[in-house]
Scaffold this motif. Structure first.
Motif: not given
Length: 319
Positions: A15-16, A20, A62-64, A66-67
């Motif tokens: 999950s982004e 976040a 981790r946001i990046k 996850a994408g």
């Protein structure tokens, strides 16, 4: 050989949004801790600030990741940083406890019997084990996070990396577990001299630092509050460390690896609570001289000669 584009490094759909939120919360804590460290000149606390920054970096990455779950570099960075940050936090906790012993425990009662560890070696011993655990976990984390499914002997590399990481975590749990027992025991045994200290306070006003008769060290009357932060933090770090051992031991097909919420509940949340504990009870508000070296004669102390023993003056703590 490049990794096929359809292979994700995660066993779930990361999950982004949750990453976040975690990055934002740690970011707020990082700003506050940096501000307090500079304001209080608590330079030794830079270790904790760096650890919080690593958490921010890890979840931002981790946001990046996850994408783009097939990107090895993104996955490796967030994995290694999030794994290693709590090791630095443990080191910061060791240092704070060591400073409490130096500034609070009367010299004649600063014994191995009281602390189970030679007082002057508390910080060096546990920090040394922490460094060893850090290095071992780093090696294991790099092996695990950089091994691709198409690599030769990929399975062996993964197993080796996991075993090394587990060994590092085991070292950390053993050392930190002993420290947790020592810190918890001290929380109770410190009452042996607390009454004696209070009777010798020059002034017991709340929110101030006082000097006691026959001593050249400054004490905050509310110093025991910091012990609560230390003991709670020890519990949270242990929960997180045990979780990581279970995660590595279970392997890619284990239940823990299959669900993302395990990491956020048993790693992210406990570590964030550790950070919050020291944000609310910032060490320099309770103990002096959080610089890299403890001065032999703390600044602000002025000895007044009396017939019986020196009485040390009172100095207000900057808030």
């Amino acid at each position: 050989m490049p990794l096929p584009s359809h292979i994700s490094f995660y066993k779930y759909d990361p999950s982004e949004a949750v990453a976040a939120v975690a990055a934002a919360l740690f970011g707020i804590a990082f700003v506050w801790s940096t501000f307090m460290t500079i304001r209080k000149r608590a330079w030794i606390w830079i270790v904790q600030v760096l650890a919080i920054f690593m958490e921010v970096l890890g979840y931002a990455d981790r946001i990046k990741s996850a994408g783009d779950p097939t990107n090895l570099n993104l996955y490796a960075v967030q994995f290694c940083v999030i794994i290693l940050a709590p090791v630095l936090m443990a080191a910061a906790i060791y240092v704070v406890f060591g400073r409490i012993v130096v500034h609070v425990v009367p010299a004649q009662q600063r014994t191995t019997k009281l602390l189970w560890v030679p007082p002057r070696w508390i910080t060096p011993i546990f920090v040394a084990f922490d460094v060893i655990a850090l290095v071992v976990q780093l090696i294991g984390a790099i092996l695990v996070s950089t091994t691709q499914a198409t690599d030769k002997n990929a399975a062996n590399k993964l197993n080796m990396g996991k075993n090394i990481a587990v060994a590092g975590l085991a070292i950390q749990i053993a050392a930190f577990g002993l420290f947790t027992i020592v810190a918890a025991r001290f929380h109770f045994t410190s009452r042996q001299f607390e009454a004696s200290l209070q009777s010798r306070y020059e002034d017991g006003g709340s929110g101030s630092a006082v000097f006691v008769k026959g001593s050249s060290r400054k004490i905050n009357p509310n110093w025991r509050r910091l012990l609560y932060a230390i003991n709670f933090s020890c519990g949270f770090v242990l929960i997180r460390s045990v979780f990581r051992v279970v995660e590595f031991a279970g392997g890619n097909n284990g239940a823990v690896m299959q669900q993302e919420w395990f990491m956020y509940v048993f790693d992210t949340l406990p570590i964030f609570l550790v950070v919050c504990s020291f944000c609310f009870m910032f060490p320099s508000s309770y103990i002096p001289h959080m610089s890299f070296r403890v001065p032999k004669h703390p600044s602000g102390a002025r000895e007044l000669e009396s017939q019986d023993e020196p009485t040390i003056g009172l100095r207000e703590v900057e808030n």
